[in-house]
Design a protein around this motif. Structure first.
Motif, PDB file in Angstrom:
ATOM      1  N   LEU A   1       0.804  -1.215   0.000  1.00  0.00           N
ATOM      2  CA  LEU A   1       0.000   0.000   0.000  1.00  0.00           C
ATOM      3  C   LEU A   1       0.846   1.278   0.000  1.00  0.00           C
ATOM      4  O   LEU A   1       0.290   2.385   0.016  1.00  0.00           O
ATOM      5  N   SER A   2       2.159   1.132   0.002  1.00  0.00           N
ATOM      6  CA  SER A   2       3.029   2.308  -0.032  1.00  0.00           C
ATOM      7  C   SER A   2       2.975   2.952  -1.416  1.00  0.00           C
ATOM      8  O   SER A   2       3.039   2.265  -2.436  1.00  0.00           O
ATOM      9  N   GLN A   3       2.839   4.281  -1.443  1.00  0.00           N
ATOM     10  CA  GLN A   3       2.715   5.003  -2.709  1.00  0.00           C
ATOM     11  C   GLN A   3       3.425   6.357  -2.639  1.00  0.00           C
ATOM     12  O   GLN A   3       3.543   6.951  -1.572  1.00  0.00           O
ATOM     13  N   HIS A   4       3.872   6.772  -3.820  1.00  0.00           N
ATOM     14  CA  HIS A   4       4.357   8.141  -3.992  1.00  0.00           C
ATOM     15  C   HIS A   4       3.300   8.882  -4.799  1.00  0.00           C
ATOM     16  O   HIS A   4       3.007   8.510  -5.926  1.00  0.00           O
ATOM     17  N   VAL A   5       2.703   9.900  -4.196  1.00  0.00           N
ATOM     18  CA  VAL A   5       1.598  10.589  -4.852  1.00  0.00           C
ATOM     19  C   VAL A   5       1.841  12.090  -4.841  1.00  0.00           C
ATOM     20  O   VAL A   5       2.622  12.611  -4.042  1.00  0.00           O
ATOM     21  N   ARG A   6       1.151  12.773  -5.758  1.00  0.00           N
ATOM     22  CA  ARG A   6       1.162  14.230  -5.807  1.00  0.00           C
ATOM     23  C   ARG A   6      -0.268  14.729  -5.592  1.00  0.00           C
ATOM     24  O   ARG A   6      -1.211  14.180  -6.158  1.00  0.00           O
ATOM     25  N   VAL A   7      -0.422  15.744  -4.770  1.00  0.00           N
ATOM     26  CA  VAL A   7      -1.741  16.307  -4.488  1.00  0.00           C
ATOM     27  C   VAL A   7      -2.236  17.033  -5.739  1.00  0.00           C
ATOM     28  O   VAL A   7      -1.538  17.875  -6.306  1.00  0.00           O
ATOM     29  N   ASP A   8      -3.462  16.691  -6.192  1.00  0.00           N
ATOM     30  CA  ASP A   8      -3.980  17.311  -7.409  1.00  0.00           C
ATOM     31  C   ASP A   8      -4.526  18.706  -7.128  1.00  0.00           C
ATOM     32  O   ASP A   8      -4.499  19.192  -5.992  1.00  0.00           O
ATOM     33  N   THR A   9      -5.010  19.360  -8.175  1.00  0.00           N
ATOM     34  CA  THR A   9      -5.478  20.745  -8.050  1.00  0.00           C
ATOM     35  C   THR A   9      -6.686  20.881  -7.135  1.00  0.00           C
ATOM     36  O   THR A   9      -6.974  21.977  -6.653  1.00  0.00           O
ATOM     37  N   SER A  10      -7.397  19.762  -6.903  1.00  0.00           N
ATOM     38  CA  SER A  10      -8.551  19.797  -5.993  1.00  0.00           C
ATOM     39  C   SER A  10      -8.160  19.555  -4.548  1.00  0.00           C
ATOM     40  O   SER A  10      -9.017  19.578  -3.654  1.00  0.00           O
ATOM     41  N   GLY A  11      -6.868  19.291  -4.313  1.00  0.00           N
ATOM     42  CA  GLY A  11      -6.413  19.019  -2.955  1.00  0.00           C
ATOM     43  C   GLY A  11      -6.572  17.570  -2.544  1.00  0.00           C
ATOM     44  O   GLY A  11      -6.530  17.269  -1.347  1.00  0.00           O
ATOM     45  N   ASP A  12      -6.763  16.670  -3.529  1.00  0.00           N
ATOM     46  CA  ASP A  12      -6.990  15.255  -3.235  1.00  0.00           C
ATOM     47  C   ASP A  12      -5.769  14.426  -3.612  1.00  0.00           C
ATOM     48  O   ASP A  12      -4.960  14.806  -4.467  1.00  0.00           O
TER      49      ASP A  12
ATOM     50  N   THR B   1      -8.874  10.957  -1.288  1.00  0.00           N
ATOM     51  CA  THR B   1      -8.779  11.519   0.054  1.00  0.00           C
ATOM     52  C   THR B   1      -8.402  12.991  -0.042  1.00  0.00           C
ATOM     53  O   THR B   1      -7.390  13.337  -0.655  1.00  0.00           O
ATOM     54  N   HIS B   2      -9.206  13.837   0.563  1.00  0.00           N
ATOM     55  CA  HIS B   2      -8.939  15.275   0.535  1.00  0.00           C
ATOM     56  C   HIS B   2      -7.980  15.632   1.667  1.00  0.00           C
ATOM     57  O   HIS B   2      -8.298  15.451   2.849  1.00  0.00           O
ATOM     58  N   VAL B   3      -6.800  16.129   1.301  1.00  0.00           N
ATOM     59  CA  VAL B   3      -5.777  16.415   2.308  1.00  0.00           C
ATOM     60  C   VAL B   3      -5.346  17.880   2.310  1.00  0.00           C
ATOM     61  O   VAL B   3      -4.499  18.265   3.121  1.00  0.00           O
ATOM     62  N   GLU B   4      -5.911  18.693   1.434  1.00  0.00           N
ATOM     63  CA  GLU B   4      -5.505  20.099   1.382  1.00  0.00           C
ATOM     64  C   GLU B   4      -5.816  20.801   2.705  1.00  0.00           C
ATOM     65  O   GLU B   4      -6.906  20.656   3.264  1.00  0.00           O
ATOM     66  N   GLY B   5      -4.830  21.537   3.205  1.00  0.00           N
ATOM     67  CA  GLY B   5      -5.001  22.264   4.454  1.00  0.00           C
ATOM     68  C   GLY B   5      -4.703  21.453   5.695  1.00  0.00           C
ATOM     69  O   GLY B   5      -4.742  21.994   6.813  1.00  0.00           O
ATOM     70  N   LEU B   6      -4.425  20.150   5.537  1.00  0.00           N
ATOM     71  CA  LEU B   6      -4.131  19.293   6.680  1.00  0.00           C
ATOM     72  C   LEU B   6      -2.629  19.211   6.919  1.00  0.00           C
ATOM     73  O   LEU B   6      -1.827  19.342   5.985  1.00  0.00           O
ATOM     74  N   SER B   7      -2.234  18.994   8.162  1.00  0.00           N
ATOM     75  CA  SER B   7      -0.839  18.679   8.448  1.00  0.00           C
ATOM     76  C   SER B   7      -0.612  17.205   8.123  1.00  0.00           C
ATOM     77  O   SER B   7      -1.558  16.445   7.880  1.00  0.00           O
ATOM     78  N   SER B   8       0.629  16.780   8.140  1.00  0.00           N
ATOM     79  CA  SER B   8       0.922  15.373   7.838  1.00  0.00           C
ATOM     80  C   SER B   8       0.272  14.447   8.867  1.00  0.00           C
ATOM     81  O   SER B   8      -0.252  13.384   8.521  1.00  0.00           O
ATOM     82  N   GLU B   9       0.259  14.864  10.145  1.00  0.00           N
ATOM     83  CA  GLU B   9      -0.348  14.031  11.185  1.00  0.00           C
ATOM     84  C   GLU B   9      -1.855  13.908  10.980  1.00  0.00           C
ATOM     85  O   GLU B   9      -2.440  12.831  11.164  1.00  0.00           O
ATOM     86  N   GLU B  10      -2.503  15.016  10.600  1.00  0.00           N
ATOM     87  CA  GLU B  10      -3.944  14.978  10.372  1.00  0.00           C
ATOM     88  C   GLU B  10      -4.287  14.122   9.157  1.00  0.00           C
ATOM     89  O   GLU B  10      -5.278  13.360   9.178  1.00  0.00           O
ATOM     90  N   ALA B  11      -3.499  14.216   8.099  1.00  0.00           N
ATOM     91  CA  ALA B  11      -3.737  13.407   6.909  1.00  0.00           C
ATOM     92  C   ALA B  11      -3.525  11.923   7.209  1.00  0.00           C
ATOM     93  O   ALA B  11      -4.265  11.062   6.704  1.00  0.00           O
ATOM     94  N   GLN B  12      -2.548  11.600   8.033  1.00  0.00           N
ATOM     95  CA  GLN B  12      -2.322  10.213   8.430  1.00  0.00           C
ATOM     96  C   GLN B  12      -3.544   9.645   9.138  1.00  0.00           C
ATOM     97  O   GLN B  12      -3.964   8.504   8.861  1.00  0.00           O
TER      98      GLN B  12
END
Length: 322
Positions: free
Chosen positions: A72-83, A92-103
């Motif tokens: 399940l390990s992945q390298h991803v880039r956040v898209d223009t929608s913040g997902d 998964t919407h992660v825009e505006g979150l810290s790394s701990e919150e996104a985890q």
């Protein structure tokens, strides 16, 4: 002994006096102590303002891993929608979150989907593109630099290629506080220098002003520009004719001291102020305070016109002034 009086009169007086003193003591204690129902006088408690967090935004690169489940390990880039789009779970919407919150959000999705029973997700922020620190002014490479690697003031200077020789005070402006910048005075003293290395937060703008400079040219040992010390104490920061001559290691042999001039830029143009340097150095005339951008010119007694010397002086000083 009278059975109707259990205590003699003297004992009754002692007991009465003891009771009165006890009541007075209790009343005094109660008067000094706040009651439960009454208002209590509390000293205000200052709550330190929390540092702004580094938040994820569009364009950021993330390395997402799930402990014990390498598939399940992945390298991803956040898209223009913040997902971000991960295996097994929906966007998964992660825009505006810290790394701990996104985890925590991803862990919940894995549990809700019954993919992993007790997941432990780690997000490594490989590249920040949405959060930056702006460095402008007297630095070698002004620009925007990632907030992830610019955590303190000296980190920002290093990212920007260092300060120029004419760097002065530093102003740090936080987002939403444009009218209240934090001013830092740089110092060569180790203790003050360490104290000046303040924390830099995402979105900060660091502006390095140009320090006021005076110039000494002509028949001196070390001609050049000298920075006025940037200090709140005006008396210790001012440069006078004698101090500049001392910084320039004194006049050379044959200098025409009493033909010296201070060349000053005014609203009406360049102004020449004649000074008798020989008398000043001898203590027979008061020392003269110089202003920022002044040029102290000490001509030579050899051949050559005074005007040509002044013009060459202004040309040489131009590299500092413009």
């Amino acid at each position: 002994m009278n059975s109707g009086m259990p205590f003699p009169p003297t004992s009754r007086y002692v007991l009465l006096l003891t009771a009165v003193l006890a009541l007075l003591l209790v009343s005094n204690i109660c008067a000094q102590s706040p009651t439960v129902s009454g208002e209590q006088s509390l000293s205000p408690v200052s709550i330190p303002e929390q540092s702004r967090k580094l938040s994820i935004g569009p364009g950021d690169e993330l390395d997402v891993s799930v402990y014990g489940v390498p598939e399940l390990s992945q390298h991803v880039r956040v898209d223009t929608s913040g997902d971000i789009h991960l295996l097994l779970i929906e966007s998964t919407h992660v825009e505006g979150l810290s790394s701990e919150e996104a985890q925590a959000v991803i862990e919940k999705q894995l549990v809700d989907g019954r993919f992993v029973k007790n997941p432990h997700v780690t997000i490594f922020l490989k590249e920040f593109t949405n959060e930056s620190v702006s460095v402008v002014g007297e630095v070698s490479k002004p620009g925007n630099y990632p907030a992830l690697t610019t955590r303190h003031l000296y980190d920002a200077f290093q990212e920007a290629g260092g300060l120029t020789p004419t760097a002065g005070k530093v102003s740090i402006t936080h987002p939403g506080q444009l009218d209240n910048p934090t001013v830092i005075t740089l110092s060569n003293e180790p203790a003050k220098s360490a104290h000046a290395n303040v924390e830099i937060l995402p979105g900060d703008t660091i502006s390095v002003s140009k320090a006021p400079i005076v110039y000494v040219m002509g028949e001196v040992t070390k001609p050049g520009g000298y920075v006025l010390t940037d200090d709140s104490n005006v008396e210790s920061s001012r440069l006078t004719v004698m101090r500049v001559i001392a910084l320039a290691s004194g006049p050379m042999h044959g200098a025409a001291l009493n033909r010296s001039r201070v060349i000053r830029r005014t609203a009406q143009g360049l102004q020449e102020l004649p000074i008798r340097l020989k008398q000043i150095m001898a203590g027979k005339e008061p020392d003269i305070t110089l202003q920022a951008e002044d040029i102290l010119y000490v001509p030579g007694g050899r051949n050559g016109t005074y005007l040509s010397n002044v013009l060459s002086t202004i040309t040489a000083a131009a590299i500092y002034r413009f």
